[in-house]
Motif scaffolding. Structure first.
Motif, PDB file in Angstrom:
ATOM      1  N   GLY A   1       0.822  -1.335   0.081  1.00 25.66           N
ATOM      2  CA  GLY A   1       0.023   0.008  -0.288  1.00 25.66           C
ATOM      3  C   GLY A   1       0.669   1.268  -0.105  1.00 25.66           C
ATOM      4  N   GLY A   2       2.021   1.300   0.599  1.00 29.97           N
ATOM      5  CA  GLY A   2       2.766   2.501   0.736  1.00 29.97           C
ATOM      6  C   GLY A   2       3.747   2.860  -0.503  1.00 29.97           C
ATOM      7  N   VAL A   3       3.790   1.857  -1.440  1.00 31.92           N
ATOM      8  CA  VAL A   3       4.716   2.023  -2.537  1.00 31.92           C
ATOM      9  C   VAL A   3       4.392   3.354  -3.328  1.00 31.92           C
ATOM     10  CG1 VAL A   3       5.975   0.973  -4.681  1.00 31.92           C
ATOM     11  CG2 VAL A   3       5.420  -0.379  -2.689  1.00 31.92           C
ATOM     12  N   VAL A   4       3.307   3.317  -4.033  1.00 36.50           N
ATOM     13  CA  VAL A   4       3.158   4.337  -5.015  1.00 36.50           C
ATOM     14  C   VAL A   4       2.724   5.571  -3.932  1.00 36.50           C
ATOM     15  CG1 VAL A   4       0.967   5.216  -6.542  1.00 36.50           C
ATOM     16  CG2 VAL A   4       1.951   2.861  -6.474  1.00 36.50           C
ATOM     17  N   VAL A   5       2.192   5.530  -3.091  1.00 36.77           N
ATOM     18  CA  VAL A   5       1.963   6.755  -1.756  1.00 36.77           C
ATOM     19  C   VAL A   5       3.326   7.636  -1.752  1.00 36.77           C
ATOM     20  CG1 VAL A   5       1.186   7.600   0.197  1.00 36.77           C
ATOM     21  CG2 VAL A   5      -0.048   5.818  -1.035  1.00 36.77           C
ATOM     22  N   SER A   6       4.242   6.421  -1.365  1.00 37.01           N
ATOM     23  CA  SER A   6       5.856   7.223  -1.120  1.00 37.01           C
ATOM     24  C   SER A   6       6.312   7.799  -2.294  1.00 37.01           C
ATOM     25  CB  SER A   6       6.800   6.091  -0.549  1.00 37.01           C
ATOM     26  OG  SER A   6       7.121   4.971  -1.449  1.00 37.01           O
ATOM     27  N   TYR A   7       6.049   7.244  -3.368  1.00 39.68           N
ATOM     28  CA  TYR A   7       6.701   7.824  -4.480  1.00 39.68           C
ATOM     29  C   TYR A   7       5.904   8.957  -4.947  1.00 39.68           C
ATOM     30  CZ  TYR A   7       7.533   8.374  -9.654  1.00 39.68           C
ATOM     31  OH  TYR A   7       8.054   9.068 -10.558  1.00 39.68           O
ATOM     32  N   GLU A   8       4.775   9.018  -5.046  1.00 43.25           N
ATOM     33  CA  GLU A   8       4.073  10.441  -5.143  1.00 43.25           C
ATOM     34  C   GLU A   8       4.361  11.532  -4.163  1.00 43.25           C
ATOM     35  OE1 GLU A   8       2.094  13.720  -6.653  1.00 43.25           O
ATOM     36  OE2 GLU A   8       2.678  11.729  -7.821  1.00 43.25           O
ATOM     37  N   MET A   9       4.602  11.184  -3.057  1.00 41.76           N
ATOM     38  CA  MET A   9       4.757  12.280  -1.968  1.00 41.76           C
ATOM     39  C   MET A   9       6.347  12.476  -1.993  1.00 41.76           C
ATOM     40  SD  MET A   9       2.753  11.144   1.485  1.00 41.76           S
ATOM     41  CE  MET A   9       3.603  12.394   2.277  1.00 41.76           C
ATOM     42  N   GLY A  10       7.271  11.416  -2.526  1.00 42.06           N
ATOM     43  CA  GLY A  10       8.650  12.001  -2.781  1.00 42.06           C
ATOM     44  C   GLY A  10       8.831  12.785  -3.870  1.00 42.06           C
ATOM     45  N   ARG A  11       7.886  12.643  -4.872  1.00 40.40           N
ATOM     46  CA  ARG A  11       7.914  13.601  -6.160  1.00 40.40           C
ATOM     47  C   ARG A  11       7.537  15.072  -5.924  1.00 40.40           C
ATOM     48  NH1 ARG A  11       4.936  16.105  -9.658  1.00 40.40           N
ATOM     49  NH2 ARG A  11       3.089  15.279  -8.867  1.00 40.40           N
ATOM     50  N   GLN A  12       6.486  14.957  -5.092  1.00 40.73           N
ATOM     51  CA  GLN A  12       5.899  16.317  -4.531  1.00 40.73           C
ATOM     52  C   GLN A  12       6.991  17.150  -3.628  1.00 40.73           C
ATOM     53  OE1 GLN A  12       1.816  16.848  -3.727  1.00 40.73           O
ATOM     54  NE2 GLN A  12       1.290  15.116  -4.998  1.00 40.73           N
ATOM     55  N   LEU A  13       7.661  16.117  -2.686  1.00 45.71           N
ATOM     56  CA  LEU A  13       8.676  16.880  -1.801  1.00 45.71           C
ATOM     57  C   LEU A  13      10.095  16.926  -2.448  1.00 45.71           C
ATOM     58  CD1 LEU A  13       7.587  14.727   1.304  1.00 45.71           C
ATOM     59  CD2 LEU A  13       7.298  17.189   1.185  1.00 45.71           C
ATOM     60  N   GLY A  14      10.209  16.404  -3.609  1.00 48.34           N
ATOM     61  CA  GLY A  14      11.458  16.563  -4.095  1.00 48.34           C
ATOM     62  C   GLY A  14      12.674  15.664  -3.509  1.00 48.34           C
ATOM     63  N   LYS A  15      12.221  14.631  -2.887  1.00 48.39           N
ATOM     64  CA  LYS A  15      13.093  13.727  -2.155  1.00 48.39           C
ATOM     65  C   LYS A  15      13.274  12.163  -2.544  1.00 48.39           C
ATOM     66  CE  LYS A  15      13.399  16.967   0.862  1.00 48.39           C
ATOM     67  NZ  LYS A  15      14.867  17.565   1.298  1.00 48.39           N
ATOM     68  N   ARG A  16      14.127  11.495  -2.413  1.00 48.77           N
ATOM     69  CA  ARG A  16      14.279  10.005  -2.862  1.00 48.77           C
ATOM     70  C   ARG A  16      13.342   9.276  -2.139  1.00 48.77           C
ATOM     71  NH1 ARG A  16      18.468   8.973   0.248  1.00 48.77           N
ATOM     72  NH2 ARG A  16      18.366   6.776   1.090  1.00 48.77           N
ATOM     73  N   THR A  17      12.834   8.125  -2.680  1.00 42.17           N
ATOM     74  CA  THR A  17      11.756   7.464  -2.089  1.00 42.17           C
ATOM     75  C   THR A  17      12.097   6.031  -2.372  1.00 42.17           C
ATOM     76  OG1 THR A  17       9.467   7.085  -2.386  1.00 42.17           O
ATOM     77  CG2 THR A  17      10.360   7.729  -4.329  1.00 42.17           C
ATOM     78  N   ILE A  18      11.960   5.180  -1.520  1.00 38.76           N
ATOM     79  CA  ILE A  18      12.258   3.758  -1.566  1.00 38.76           C
ATOM     80  C   ILE A  18      10.956   2.887  -0.639  1.00 38.76           C
ATOM     81  CG2 ILE A  18      14.737   4.124  -1.730  1.00 38.76           C
ATOM     82  CD1 ILE A  18      14.881   3.318   1.440  1.00 38.76           C
ATOM     83  N   PHE A  19      11.137   1.599  -0.823  1.00 39.67           N
ATOM     84  CA  PHE A  19      10.094   0.896  -0.086  1.00 39.67           C
ATOM     85  C   PHE A  19      10.502  -0.230   0.740  1.00 39.67           C
ATOM     86  CE2 PHE A  19      10.014  -0.985  -4.382  1.00 39.67           C
ATOM     87  CZ  PHE A  19      10.114  -1.858  -4.137  1.00 39.67           C
ATOM     88  N   THR A  20      10.063  -0.524   1.777  1.00 44.34           N
ATOM     89  CA  THR A  20      10.266  -1.684   2.420  1.00 44.34           C
ATOM     90  C   THR A  20       9.191  -2.977   2.080  1.00 44.34           C
ATOM     91  OG1 THR A  20       8.721  -1.416   4.185  1.00 44.34           O
ATOM     92  CG2 THR A  20      10.889  -0.538   4.504  1.00 44.34           C
ATOM     93  N   GLU A  21       9.764  -4.276   2.277  1.00 46.15           N
ATOM     94  CA  GLU A  21       8.907  -5.373   1.870  1.00 46.15           C
ATOM     95  C   GLU A  21       9.060  -6.503   2.829  1.00 46.15           C
ATOM     96  OE1 GLU A  21       9.688  -7.010  -1.967  1.00 46.15           O
ATOM     97  OE2 GLU A  21      11.613  -5.769  -1.962  1.00 46.15           O
ATOM     98  N   ARG A  22       8.219  -7.513   3.146  1.00 48.79           N
ATOM     99  CA  ARG A  22       8.564  -8.456   3.774  1.00 48.79           C
ATOM    100  C   ARG A  22       9.025  -9.547   3.028  1.00 48.79           C
ATOM    101  NH1 ARG A  22       3.503  -6.763   5.027  1.00 48.79           N
ATOM    102  NH2 ARG A  22       3.181  -6.087   7.221  1.00 48.79           N
TER     103      ARG A  22
END
Length: 188
Positions: free
Chosen positions: A67-88
């Motif tokens: 659930g957080g992957v696309v959300v982190s990408y879009e928020m990172g894009r808007q904030l101008g920050k690097r974005t990554i994700f965790t997974e199990r």
């Protein structure tokens, strides 16, 4: 158009009997994937969260899979920050795929929906173990169960008051209504 209007327009707010990723049951479900199908609408909704975060010092945005992957990408894009994700991996939330967090990097963890905070807490543990400092958590929909609190500030596009039930005490189960499991976490 408000966040609730956008969620309704894209049919992300569902009614029925749902088995949540937390293991709890509910008569409502917010399927944020339906919002995330529309980049323009997702950007608009998430801009309300980004506006709340503009004064927070952050280096990287981390989203727990799924659930957080696309959300982190879009928020990172808007904030101008690097974005990554965790997974199990073997049931444990971790950084993989060569993702790294430098010691002391400031991190915002994102999710689509928060109910119990399990994914947030697992991602916080993974980020802390890697040396990062989690400074905030953020989501599209805050539908936390009663009593669920965090030691970190939580920012959301919308707060929904949706009841959830322990599986053993679910009135929908007692009525014999079958449930569906729309979330991504493997639960039994």
């Amino acid at each position: 158009m408000s966040t609730i209007e956008i969620l309704k327009e894209v049919e992300a707010l569902l009614e029925g009997h749902f088995l949540l990723s937390s293991g709890r049951h509910s008569d409502k479900y917010c399927q944020c994937a339906k919002l995330l199908m529309y980049p323009d609408k997702a950007a608009k909704v998430l801009s309300t969260v980004v506006d709340q975060l503009k004064d927070i010092d952050v280096d990287v945005v981390v989203g727990p899979a799924m659930g957080g992957v696309v959300v982190s990408y879009e928020m990172g894009r808007q904030l101008g920050k690097r974005t990554i994700f965790t997974e199990r991996e073997n049931g444990v939330m971790t950084l993989r795929r060569g993702f790294e967090i430098a010691k002391g990097e400031k991190v915002i963890i994102t999710e689509d929906v928060v109910t119990t905070g399990k994914s947030f807490n697992e991602a916080i543990e993974a980020v802390t173990k890697a040396g990062g400092e989690v400074v905030a958590i953020a989501c599209i929909v805050d539908r936390r169960a009663e009593g669920v609190e965090f030691d970190l500030p939580l920012y959301s596009a919308i707060k929904l008051d949706v009841k959830s039930y322990d599986a053993d005490d679910c009135p929908l189960c007692k009525e014999g209504l079958p449930y569906i499991k729309p979330g991504s976490r493997n639960i039994k």
